[in-house]
Scaffold this motif. Structure first.
Motif, PDB file in Angstrom:
ATOM      1  N   LEU A   1       0.845  -1.200   0.000  1.00 47.25           N
ATOM      2  CA  LEU A   1       0.000   0.000   0.000  1.00 47.25           C
ATOM      3  C   LEU A   1       0.882   1.252   0.000  1.00 47.25           C
ATOM      4  O   LEU A   1       1.821   1.363   0.792  1.00 47.25           O
ATOM      5  CB  LEU A   1      -0.888  -0.041   1.245  1.00 47.25           C
TER       6      LEU A   1
ATOM      7  N   TYR B   1     -12.409  -6.961   3.648  1.00 46.61           N
ATOM      8  CA  TYR B   1     -11.102  -6.420   4.043  1.00 46.61           C
ATOM      9  C   TYR B   1     -11.155  -6.057   5.518  1.00 46.61           C
ATOM     10  O   TYR B   1     -11.832  -5.106   5.907  1.00 46.61           O
ATOM     11  CB  TYR B   1     -10.831  -5.196   3.165  1.00 46.61           C
TER      12      TYR B   1
ATOM     13  N   GLU C   1      -9.432  -4.453   8.539  1.00 48.28           N
ATOM     14  CA  GLU C   1      -8.399  -3.410   8.656  1.00 48.28           C
ATOM     15  C   GLU C   1      -8.251  -2.979  10.110  1.00 48.28           C
ATOM     16  O   GLU C   1      -9.223  -2.533  10.734  1.00 48.28           O
ATOM     17  CB  GLU C   1      -8.834  -2.224   7.773  1.00 48.28           C
TER      18      GLU C   1
ATOM     19  N   PRO D   1      -3.823   1.773   9.668  1.00 48.48           N
ATOM     20  CA  PRO D   1      -2.412   1.905   9.342  1.00 48.48           C
ATOM     21  C   PRO D   1      -1.608   2.199  10.608  1.00 48.48           C
ATOM     22  O   PRO D   1      -2.026   3.001  11.429  1.00 48.48           O
ATOM     23  CB  PRO D   1      -2.363   3.104   8.384  1.00 48.48           C
ATOM     24  N   ASN D   2      -0.456   1.536  10.722  1.00 54.36           N
ATOM     25  CA  ASN D   2       0.450   1.745  11.843  1.00 54.36           C
ATOM     26  C   ASN D   2      -0.089   1.205  13.171  1.00 54.36           C
ATOM     27  O   ASN D   2       0.366   1.628  14.241  1.00 54.36           O
ATOM     28  CB  ASN D   2       0.783   3.234  11.978  1.00 54.36           C
ATOM     29  N   SER D   3      -1.017   0.313  13.102  1.00 50.31           N
ATOM     30  CA  SER D   3      -1.542  -0.312  14.326  1.00 50.31           C
ATOM     31  C   SER D   3      -0.396  -1.074  15.026  1.00 50.31           C
ATOM     32  O   SER D   3       0.492  -1.607  14.367  1.00 50.31           O
ATOM     33  CB  SER D   3      -2.665  -1.263  13.912  1.00 50.31           C
TER      34      SER D   3
ATOM     35  N   GLY E   1      -5.192  -6.353   6.804  1.00 53.94           N
ATOM     36  CA  GLY E   1      -4.117  -5.359   6.843  1.00 53.94           C
ATOM     37  C   GLY E   1      -4.117  -4.573   8.126  1.00 53.94           C
ATOM     38  O   GLY E   1      -5.069  -4.610   8.914  1.00 53.94           O
ATOM     39  N   GLY E   2      -3.017  -3.840   8.319  1.00 51.37           N
ATOM     40  CA  GLY E   2      -2.861  -3.001   9.510  1.00 51.37           C
ATOM     41  C   GLY E   2      -1.975  -3.665  10.535  1.00 51.37           C
ATOM     42  O   GLY E   2      -2.307  -4.734  11.044  1.00 51.37           O
ATOM     43  N   GLY E   3      -0.814  -3.075  10.802  1.00 49.68           N
ATOM     44  CA  GLY E   3       0.057  -3.543  11.884  1.00 49.68           C
ATOM     45  C   GLY E   3       0.885  -4.774  11.562  1.00 49.68           C
ATOM     46  O   GLY E   3       1.452  -5.372  12.473  1.00 49.68           O
ATOM     47  N   ILE E   4       0.971  -5.155  10.293  1.00 49.74           N
ATOM     48  CA  ILE E   4       1.787  -6.336   9.946  1.00 49.74           C
ATOM     49  C   ILE E   4       3.203  -5.840   9.634  1.00 49.74           C
ATOM     50  O   ILE E   4       3.431  -5.157   8.645  1.00 49.74           O
ATOM     51  CB  ILE E   4       1.156  -7.102   8.756  1.00 49.74           C
ATOM     52  N   ARG E   5       4.148  -6.162  10.522  1.00 54.67           N
ATOM     53  CA  ARG E   5       5.498  -5.591  10.433  1.00 54.67           C
ATOM     54  C   ARG E   5       6.577  -6.633  10.219  1.00 54.67           C
ATOM     55  O   ARG E   5       7.670  -6.316   9.798  1.00 54.67           O
ATOM     56  CB  ARG E   5       5.899  -4.938  11.773  1.00 54.67           C
TER      57      ARG E   5
ATOM     58  N   VAL F   1      -2.036  -7.075   3.345  1.00 52.52           N
ATOM     59  CA  VAL F   1      -1.639  -5.729   2.916  1.00 52.52           C
ATOM     60  C   VAL F   1      -0.672  -5.133   3.934  1.00 52.52           C
ATOM     61  O   VAL F   1      -0.941  -5.177   5.136  1.00 52.52           O
ATOM     62  CB  VAL F   1      -2.866  -4.787   2.812  1.00 52.52           C
ATOM     63  N   THR F   2       0.443  -4.597   3.445  1.00 50.18           N
ATOM     64  CA  THR F   2       1.327  -3.845   4.335  1.00 50.18           C
ATOM     65  C   THR F   2       1.572  -2.457   3.756  1.00 50.18           C
ATOM     66  O   THR F   2       1.618  -2.278   2.537  1.00 50.18           O
ATOM     67  CB  THR F   2       2.698  -4.539   4.553  1.00 50.18           C
TER      68      THR F   2
ATOM     69  N   THR G   1       3.087   0.686   6.237  1.00 48.85           N
ATOM     70  CA  THR G   1       4.124   1.390   6.993  1.00 48.85           C
ATOM     71  C   THR G   1       5.507   0.752   6.883  1.00 48.85           C
ATOM     72  O   THR G   1       6.508   1.460   6.875  1.00 48.85           O
ATOM     73  CB  THR G   1       3.711   1.454   8.482  1.00 48.85           C
TER      74      THR G   1
HETATM   75  C1  1GP Z   1      -3.238  -1.904   5.336  1.00 49.37           C
HETATM   76  O1  1GP Z   1      -3.856   0.294   6.051  1.00 49.37           O
HETATM   77  C2  1GP Z   1      -3.036  -0.781   6.247  1.00 49.37           C
HETATM   78  O2  1GP Z   1      -4.481  -2.466   5.502  1.00 49.37           O
HETATM   79  C3  1GP Z   1      -1.600  -0.386   6.308  1.00 49.37           C
HETATM   80  O3  1GP Z   1      -1.231  -0.757   7.554  1.00 49.37           O
HETATM   81  O4  1GP Z   1       0.720   0.699   7.625  1.00 49.37           O
HETATM   82  O5  1GP Z   1       0.199  -0.818   9.521  1.00 49.37           O
HETATM   83  O6  1GP Z   1       1.012  -1.751   7.349  1.00 49.37           O
HETATM   84  P1  1GP Z   1       0.268  -0.660   8.034  1.00 49.37           P
END
Ligand code: 1GP
Length: 250
Positions: A26, A176, A178, A181-183, A206-210, A227-228, A230
């Motif tokens: 993303l 999806y 979610e 972002p940056n969780s 997605g969200g917080g996968i680092r 989805v990644t 950050t």
């Molecule tokens: C994807 O919005 C997120 O679904 C992006 O999340 O920035 O935490 O990867 P991160």
């Protein structure tokens, strides 16, 4: 230079999902210059990401969107998809559009208002659209706040599964989940399993996968698409992304 191919993105994704877990990179055009966005997308492609998703959040300038799309297209050949928030910034240098409905927003603008502003334009341009039922789960963070979401609690698997089933019955192509972002952490494996069990359409998470550990956990719980965002904005991103990709594709 991008080897341009006319491609049906829905079919591309279905075939990829049949072969394993799909990874989406993303890119938010408001976070870096178009030039840098192009370089990040190239790195994503080089380490094995399957698709670049550009998100159009409120405040995105038309010029920035256009230049970002051009820069990414010049450097990459994997599919390039745009998720518009409305008609504020739209350009057609994309292979397809994600047409998302934020199912648990309290603000109709995020459920169908913004989408209706772009809908006739997208139809007239005869572009490919992929419909997505988006569900925002705790913590949601800034995106959750900005879109006035009635957040799903991290452990409320039943509510997440109910919304997901509604998306399927509405005829949407994907659900999806979610976390924002940056969780600090991804959606829990238990929630992913609970949602996946009820769905016959593919599940995006997605969200917080680092890390590779996060990615493997999400994949094993049943995510079809990961989805990644950050992770690509920080130092050492090539190696981090590479390890996430190997956890998804091994
Ligand atoms: C994807 O919005 C997120 O679904 C992006 O999340 O920035 O935490 O990867 P991160």
């Amino acid at each position: 230079m991008r080897g341009r191919m006319i491609m049906n993105i829905a079919r591309y994704l279905t075939e990829k999902i049949d072969g394993g877990t799909v990874h989406i990179t993303l890119i938010d055009p408001m976070k870096q210059s178009p030039e840098v966005a192009g370089r990040l997308a190239l790195t994503a492609q080089e380490v094995g990401s399957d698709l670049i998703l550009v998100v159009g959040l409120s405040g995105l300038a038309q010029r920035n969107l256009l230049d970002t799309a051009i820069s990414i297209r010049e450097k990459t050949s994997i599919p390039l998809v745009y998720s518009p928030a409305g008609a504020e910034a739209v350009c057609f240098s994309f292979d397809a559009f994600l047409f998302s409905c934020l199912l648990n927003s309290r603000n109709a603008g995020f459920i169908s208002g913004g989408q209706s502003q772009a809908a006739l334009l997208l139809k007239r341009m005869e572009v490919e659209t992929i419909s997505v039922g988006l569900l925002m789960v705790e913590p949601g963070l800034k995106t959750g706040e900005a879109s006035n979401v009635d957040l799903i609690a991290r452990d409320n698997h039943w509510q997440a599964a109910s919304y997901a089933a509604a998306a399927e019955l509405f005829g949407m192509h994907y659900v999806y989940l979610e976390a924002g972002p940056n969780s600090a952490q991804p959606i829990s494996a238990a929630m992913i399993r609970a949602v996946k069990k009820e769905l016959s359409i593919p599940l995006i998470v997605g969200g917080g996968i680092r890390t590779a550990v996060d990615a493997r956990r999400v994949r094993q719980a049943g995510a079809d698409v990961v989805v990644t965002g950050t992770v690509i904005e920080n130092a050492g991103y090539r190696e981090r992304l590479r390890s996430i990709l190997s956890a998804l594709k091994d």
